[in-house]
Write a protein that holds these residues in place. Structure first.
Motif, PDB file in Angstrom:
ATOM      1  N   VAL A 105       8.213   4.433   5.066  1.00  0.00           N
ATOM      2  CA  VAL A 105       7.443   4.160   3.856  1.00  0.00           C
ATOM      3  C   VAL A 105       6.832   5.470   3.385  1.00  0.00           C
ATOM      4  O   VAL A 105       6.152   6.146   4.152  1.00  0.00           O
ATOM      5  N   PRO A 106       7.059   5.878   2.125  1.00  0.00           N
ATOM      6  CA  PRO A 106       6.493   7.143   1.641  1.00  0.00           C
ATOM      7  C   PRO A 106       4.975   7.104   1.635  1.00  0.00           C
ATOM      8  O   PRO A 106       4.358   6.068   1.378  1.00  0.00           O
ATOM      9  N   GLY A 107       4.370   8.254   1.910  1.00  0.00           N
ATOM     10  CA  GLY A 107       2.919   8.367   1.830  1.00  0.00           C
ATOM     11  C   GLY A 107       2.224   7.725   3.009  1.00  0.00           C
ATOM     12  O   GLY A 107       2.827   7.353   4.021  1.00  0.00           O
ATOM     13  N   THR A 108       0.920   7.600   2.894  1.00  0.00           N
ATOM     14  CA  THR A 108       0.105   6.993   3.946  1.00  0.00           C
ATOM     15  C   THR A 108      -0.732   5.881   3.353  1.00  0.00           C
ATOM     16  O   THR A 108      -1.010   5.840   2.174  1.00  0.00           O
ATOM     17  N   GLY A 109      -1.138   4.975   4.194  1.00  0.00           N
ATOM     18  CA  GLY A 109      -1.999   3.859   3.807  1.00  0.00           C
ATOM     19  C   GLY A 109      -2.652   3.349   5.064  1.00  0.00           C
ATOM     20  O   GLY A 109      -2.898   4.106   6.010  1.00  0.00           O
ATOM     21  N   ASN A 110      -2.938   2.064   5.104  1.00  0.00           N
ATOM     22  CA  ASN A 110      -3.421   1.485   6.344  1.00  0.00           C
ATOM     23  C   ASN A 110      -2.293   1.443   7.365  1.00  0.00           C
ATOM     24  O   ASN A 110      -1.113   1.362   7.007  1.00  0.00           O
ATOM     25  N   ALA A 111      -2.649   1.475   8.633  1.00  0.00           N
ATOM     26  CA  ALA A 111      -1.633   1.391   9.679  1.00  0.00           C
ATOM     27  C   ALA A 111      -0.968   0.026   9.618  1.00  0.00           C
ATOM     28  O   ALA A 111      -1.627  -0.992   9.395  1.00  0.00           O
ATOM     29  N   PRO A 112       0.351  -0.042   9.782  1.00  0.00           N
ATOM     30  CA  PRO A 112       1.023  -1.345   9.759  1.00  0.00           C
ATOM     31  C   PRO A 112       0.469  -2.261  10.848  1.00  0.00           C
ATOM     32  O   PRO A 112       0.127  -1.817  11.947  1.00  0.00           O
ATOM     33  N   SER A 113       0.375  -3.549  10.539  1.00  0.00           N
ATOM     34  CA  SER A 113       0.001  -4.532  11.549  1.00  0.00           C
ATOM     35  C   SER A 113       1.237  -4.931  12.330  1.00  0.00           C
ATOM     36  O   SER A 113       2.347  -4.959  11.793  1.00  0.00           O
ATOM     37  N   LEU A 114       1.052  -5.241  13.610  1.00  0.00           N
ATOM     38  CA  LEU A 114       2.179  -5.485  14.503  1.00  0.00           C
ATOM     39  C   LEU A 114       2.218  -6.934  14.963  1.00  0.00           C
ATOM     40  O   LEU A 114       1.187  -7.589  15.117  1.00  0.00           O
ATOM     41  N   ALA A 115       3.434  -7.423  15.194  1.00  0.00           N
ATOM     42  CA  ALA A 115       3.654  -8.758  15.759  1.00  0.00           C
ATOM     43  C   ALA A 115       4.933  -8.713  16.571  1.00  0.00           C
ATOM     44  O   ALA A 115       5.875  -7.972  16.242  1.00  0.00           O
ATOM     45  N   LEU A 116       4.986  -9.507  17.640  1.00  0.00           N
ATOM     46  CA  LEU A 116       6.161  -9.578  18.499  1.00  0.00           C
ATOM     47  C   LEU A 116       6.818 -10.939  18.357  1.00  0.00           C
ATOM     48  O   LEU A 116       6.143 -11.963  18.203  1.00  0.00           O
ATOM     49  N   SER A 117       8.141 -10.949  18.422  1.00  0.00           N
ATOM     50  CA  SER A 117       8.859 -12.213  18.419  1.00  0.00           C
ATOM     51  C   SER A 117       8.562 -12.971  19.707  1.00  0.00           C
ATOM     52  O   SER A 117       8.016 -12.420  20.661  1.00  0.00           O
ATOM     53  N   GLY A 142       6.175   2.740  -6.485  1.00  0.00           N
ATOM     54  CA  GLY A 142       6.172   3.251  -5.128  1.00  0.00           C
ATOM     55  C   GLY A 142       7.584   3.570  -4.682  1.00  0.00           C
ATOM     56  O   GLY A 142       8.563   3.017  -5.191  1.00  0.00           O
ATOM     57  N   GLY A 143       7.705   4.463  -3.709  1.00  0.00           N
ATOM     58  CA  GLY A 143       9.035   4.834  -3.240  1.00  0.00           C
ATOM     59  C   GLY A 143       9.800   5.568  -4.315  1.00  0.00           C
ATOM     60  O   GLY A 143       9.403   6.630  -4.782  1.00  0.00           O
ATOM     61  N   TRP A 144      10.924   4.972  -4.762  1.00  0.00           N
ATOM     62  CA  TRP A 144      11.810   5.631  -5.730  1.00  0.00           C
ATOM     63  C   TRP A 144      11.494   5.230  -7.163  1.00  0.00           C
ATOM     64  O   TRP A 144      12.289   5.486  -8.061  1.00  0.00           O
ATOM     65  N   ALA A 189       1.649  -2.427   3.384  1.00  0.00           N
ATOM     66  CA  ALA A 189       1.487  -2.773   1.969  1.00  0.00           C
ATOM     67  C   ALA A 189       2.791  -2.673   1.186  1.00  0.00           C
ATOM     68  O   ALA A 189       2.885  -3.212   0.084  1.00  0.00           O
ATOM     69  N   VAL A 190       3.809  -2.011   1.740  1.00  0.00           N
ATOM     70  CA  VAL A 190       5.039  -1.744   0.998  1.00  0.00           C
ATOM     71  C   VAL A 190       6.217  -2.563   1.493  1.00  0.00           C
ATOM     72  O   VAL A 190       7.043  -3.021   0.716  1.00  0.00           O
ATOM     73  N   GLN A 191       6.316  -2.795   2.804  1.00  0.00           N
ATOM     74  CA  GLN A 191       7.494  -3.464   3.334  1.00  0.00           C
ATOM     75  C   GLN A 191       7.209  -4.013   4.728  1.00  0.00           C
ATOM     76  O   GLN A 191       6.147  -3.788   5.311  1.00  0.00           O
ATOM     77  N   VAL A 192       8.204  -4.723   5.248  1.00  0.00           N
ATOM     78  CA  VAL A 192       8.212  -5.181   6.636  1.00  0.00           C
ATOM     79  C   VAL A 192       9.396  -4.510   7.317  1.00  0.00           C
ATOM     80  O   VAL A 192      10.510  -4.508   6.779  1.00  0.00           O
ATOM     81  N   THR A 193       9.161  -3.940   8.495  1.00  0.00           N
ATOM     82  CA  THR A 193      10.211  -3.246   9.232  1.00  0.00           C
ATOM     83  C   THR A 193      10.333  -3.857  10.618  1.00  0.00           C
ATOM     84  O   THR A 193       9.314  -4.086  11.287  1.00  0.00           O
ATOM     85  N   ALA A 194      11.565  -4.148  11.032  1.00  0.00           N
ATOM     86  CA  ALA A 194      11.813  -4.725  12.352  1.00  0.00           C
ATOM     87  C   ALA A 194      12.407  -3.663  13.268  1.00  0.00           C
ATOM     88  O   ALA A 194      13.338  -2.946  12.887  1.00  0.00           O
TER      89      ALA A 194
END
Length: 957
Positions: free
Chosen positions: A877-889, A72-74, A900-905
């Protein structure tokens, strides 16, 4: 790329080989096509003589598994892998892997064509490779796969094709006794000193690659060849030609102390905060490189499969032996005039590396003494090591008649029906001799005193027609990766390179045969010798770990740096702790945070707790096996719903304090099966349950036979207080799809009612048909559980993501848009337009905003009142998949998006991308490929990121 040779394999499983793509030290890559689907692949096939070595096979397979984890990605996703045969064959079974073909040029070839890259291209190149390294290092592993030949430049960004020392080897050979000798091309100060490699070693090599891409040479080439090791270990790098904006970062990567080097995440963030993919949008390659990539793609598309029965070499057409685009084998080189310069006087710098020139020049072997690498020092009086076969002079074969196409220089290689047909795409730029471009060498090395110069090796013709030889000009030359000249390792403090002072290594040349090591030598001794040989790793028998196949490197990211680095926006935070769920136990089923103090994990075998402050496991309890997500039952108990009972556990030691079996709590519902928890609010939980009842047949009419009794499923929706441990209410609901328990999810908990929706997978066929493609929301009275109403909202489907707030607004995904409705009237309020071909995921309400997420990997914020878009950013994140799930601090200042690929803040207020995190899962090369998505759980100023068995605790605002 060149035509297939007579002895090349024609088939790799379902793929038919079309052409040679690249030849490395340990493997050959082929362009191949699946004849059934037409899919083009890049096959990496082990050299047969190496594939017969068990240590090589294990290492090759381990690196293939690493590539699968990084897909995935590179990193091109793997398509197929050659399976081990059920019954052994007479000879070694072919060893190969297949990955998707992406038109791209090796970095070394690209520099030879267009010279150094500009600053923007350097940022994209470095950020892309650093993103891969970040994923590798997160699992505690080390890549050791970076080299100018393993990094490719594609139209949309860089690609990596090697995932360990085999792929990046400058040379590899089988040794007596089933051993494998591998030499790396790019080395680090710690390797020269005989120390273990770490994640920081990958960063040093990344610094070398970036310096090479920026200048066409590397920072340790100036000076006598025999002092290269000293320069690498002690001298400051020459980076004057590097763009000023990148000079400090590359200097930090090349720090002698591994602890002083930045992490991969830091490098990625400083080079491209928006990510390499974002910065590369709209193209990033210079015009000449973009044209070369397009030319390669056209040639590959025009390739035709070779005939099944190719002609023998004696009867092959002349085009085979004189094809302009295919170099002949090293065993039959064409005679070329020897252009070697005289041996330089002692103390005079060696001339420019000959293989860096785009001409058909003859490389000169180093003296025999510097290239010999022994596993152990030979005892005094022992016979000298036999001269390697490839270092001996050979008689040049008679000149062959050049093919007309070669003479014309139009790029047409003629036709070899026994191999491959190429598209005539016109002239191409010259390339350096493939076998000698692993590392640039001085034209002739300075021999130690008393050593006789080695005769020159016969040159190998280039793969493409050579351009006229131009006079050499001062300044850097482009075309061959030049990390540093071949060098002798210092034997002691003085670093002398005199004969007998220690193992001497000429980095780019094939190693001389080493004496067979003492079988009693310890594994640790082999590791030490391997490090002392500057990358020449020796592996024998079962000691595959000497090549890093199964070892977990000690992470260096948490070591204090001796000198401060400026804090970078986008730098991933150092995890406060890392916890790995034991491999001896089943994988986690649920994870939950208990009162910001414990991370409670349930699995098939037990429930366990991890201290959120330290990451240490505190207890495990078998009673909690198969339990649902843990909840707080007051201030001092952990509540877990198991398949047969409710449990209240002590947070200190996991001891069962209270136990309520379903047969006791719901005695009037025998055999009650409790479904997944629908939601909770304070001490109240909501859940569904069902049981089977017998429905007696009605009394028959006079003269009629009595019918049979029937079994039916009855379902209920429950409210239960887990502090008082009592049922509040239950209400009958329609049974769901077999086995009968409907799955509900609470959309919003309001003061007067609770709104729920049923998961589409638990709807019966009759309910699906009656819904006509629309989803429904049910409202239940908070106090009595009475069903108040059932409503549909526009064209929101049963699978549509929904959310709500206490103010009476419901949010639902309708088509590609997100729409707001009055909950009680279903009146539309506003609409936010989504991306084409995408859908919105479950939104997250936070104060005056609602945070949105889409399958197109866009995350944003919308005003709840007006629907005005406040910000929208991509996770990159390259491509499409399920929508990222969200959480707040806990402070609601940081928004975490997990996919499915990473966590982004992100900054919740303005959408500033703060950092990214990726993990390749288990570091065990023999472990199963990790494909689980990421999860994020927040607890105060900590976010716990989970992927399968791995948990990372990061600090957040």
């Amino acid at each position: 790329m060149e035509a297939l040779r007579q002895d090349d394999p024609r088939r790799f499983g379902r793929f038919t080989a079309l052409a040679r793509f690249h030849e490395g030290a340990s493997a050959v890559r082929y362009v191949a096509r699946d004849t059934a689907s037409g899919e083009v692949a890049l096959i990496t096939a082990a050299r047969p003589e190496l594939a017969a070595v068990p240590a090589y096979r294990r290492r090759f397979q381990a690196e293939a598994r690493t590539a699968e984890r990084l897909a995935g990605g590179w990193v091109a996703p793997p398509l197929d892998t050659g399976e081990e045969p059920e019954t052994p064959a007479d000879g070694p079974e072919p060893l190969w892997t297949a990955a998707g073909y992406v038109p791209a040029l090796p970095l070394a070839e690209a520099i030879g064509i267009a010279g150094p890259l500009d600053e923007r291209a350097l940022r994209i190149l470095g950020a892309g490779i650093a993103e891969i390294l970040s994923r590798v290092h997160a699992a505690g592993a080390v890549l050791q796969g970076l080299a100018p030949g393993t990094v490719l430049l594609a139209a949309d960004g860089p690609r990596l094709t090697a995932f360990g020392p085999l792929g990046a080897a400058a040379s590899a050979e089988a040794r007596p006794g089933g051993q494998l000798s591998v030499r790396l091309g790019y080395l680090t100060p710690e390797q020269i000193e005989g120390k273990e490699v770490s994640a920081a070693s990958d960063l040093f090599v990344l610094g070398l690659l970036l310096a090479y891409a920026a200048t066409g040479t590397t920072p340790f080439t100036e000076g006598p060849a025999e002092e290269a090791a000293r320069r690498i270990a002690g001298d400051e790098p020459e980076l004057d030609a590097v763009p000023e904006a990148l000079r400090e970062l590359i200097t930090n990567c090349l720090a002698k102390d591994p602890a002083a080097r930045p992490t991969a995440g830091t490098v990625a963030a400083e080079l491209a905060l928006e990510g390499a993919a974002g910065l590369a949008r709209g193209g990033w390659l210079p015009e000449r490189l973009a044209a070369a990539v397009a030319d390669q793609e056209a040639r590959v598309l025009a390739l035709e499969a070779p005939e099944e029965n190719p002609e023998t070499p004696e009867k092959a057409p002349a085009a085979v032996t004189a094809a302009a685009s295919a170099p002949v084998s090293a065993e039959a080189p064409e005679p070329v005039e020897d252009t070697a310069a005289p041996e330089p006087a002692e103390g005079v710098a060696a001339p420019e590396p000959e293989d860096a020139r785009p001409v058909d020049a003859a490389p000169v072997d180093a003296p025999a003494s510097p290239v010999e690498t022994s596993v152990a020092p030979a005892p005094a009086g022992s016979p000298a090591t036999e001269e390697p076969e490839d270092a001996r002079p050979v008689d040049a074969p008679a000149p062959r008649e050049p093919a007309a196409s070669a003479a014309g220089g139009d790029g047409d290689i003629g036709e070899d029906r026994g191999t491959t047909r190429f598209l005539n795409t016109g002239p191409r730029p010259p390339q350096s001799d493939r076998p000698t471009t692993q590392l640039s060498l001085p034209h002739e090395l300075v021999a130690p005193p008393g050593a006789a110069p080695s005769p020159a090796a016969q040159p190998i013709p280039p793969a493409l027609p050579a351009a006229p030889v131009a006079p050499q000009q001062p300044g850097p030359m482009y075309g061959g990766p030049a990390p540093y000249p071949a060098a002798a390792l210092p034997a002691g403090p003085a670093g002398s390179g005199v004969s007998g002072g220690g193992p001497m290594v000429s980095l780019p040349l094939p190693p001389a045969p080493a004496p067979v090591p003492d079988p009693a030598a310890s594994r640790r001794t082999l590791l030490t010798i391997a490090a002392a040989a500057v990358g020449g790793l020796i592996v024998g028998g079962g000691s595959v770990a000497a090549l890093g196949s199964g070892d977990t490197a000690v992470a260096t990211d948490d070591k204090p740096a001796p000198k401060p680095h400026r804090t970078l926006p986008g730098q991933p935070p150092e995890p406060r702790w890392i916890y790995t769920h034991p491999a001896s136990e089943s994988s986690p089923l649920t994870t939950a945070v208990w009162r910001d103090k414990l991370l409670v994990v349930t699995s098939e075998s037990q429930a366990s707790a991890v201290d959120l402050r330290t990451g240490k496991r505190l207890w495990q309890r078998a009673d909690g096996a198969k339990g649902q997500a843990a909840l707080a039952a007051g201030a001092d108990l952990v509540f877990v719903a198991s398949p047969s009972e409710f449990l209240w556990l002590s947070p200190k030691n996991g001891k069962v304090v209270h136990r309520v079996r379903y047969t006791d709590a719901f005695g009037d519902l025998p055999g009650l099966a409790v479904g997944p928890l629908a939601g909770n609010s304070g001490p109240v939980i909501w859940f569904t349950g069902s049981h089977t009842v017998t429905v007696k047949a009605p009394k028959p009419k006079k003269g009629k036979k009595k019918g049979k009794d029937k079994e039916a499923v009855q379902a209920h929706f429950f409210a239960y207080d887990i502090v008082q441990r009592k049922e509040l209410w239950r209400t009958p609901v329609p049974a769901g799809r077999a086995p009968g328990t409907p799955a509900y999810r609470v959309v919003v908990d309001r003061s007067a009612d609770v709104l729920v929706r049923q998961d589409a997978v638990s709807l019966t066929a009759a309910e699906v048909k009656a819904a006509k493609g629309k989803g429904s929301i049910r409202s239940f009275d908070q106090k009595t559980g009475k069903l108040l109403w059932i409503k549909q909202y526009a064209a929101a489907s049963p699978e549509a993501a929904t959310g709500g707030d206490e103010d009476g607004t419901l949010y639902a995904a309708v088509g590609k848009d997100l729409q707001a409705f009055e909950t009680d009237t279903t009146k539309p309020l506003w609409r936010v337009e989504g991306s084409d071909g995408s859908v919105f995921g479950t939104p997250l309400v936070a104060g005056p905003l609602i945070h949105t997420t889409e399958r197109s990997q866009l995350v944003g914020a919308v005003e709840r009142e007006s629907g005005r878009l406040v910000w929208r950013r991509s996770t990159e994140v390259p491509g499409t998949g399920n929508a990222p799930s969200l959480a707040l601090s806990g402070s609601e200042k940081t928004l975490i998006a997990a996919d499915a690929v990473q966590v982004t803040a992100f900054s919740a207020a303005d959408g500033e991308r703060l950092w990214k995190f990726q993990d390749i899962g288990s570091a065990d090369p023999k472990g199963a490929t990790v494909s689980a998505s990421y999860r994020a759980l927040t607890a105060g100023e900590t976010v716990v990121v989970q992927r399968d068995r791995a948990f990372y605790a990061f600090p957040v605002a």
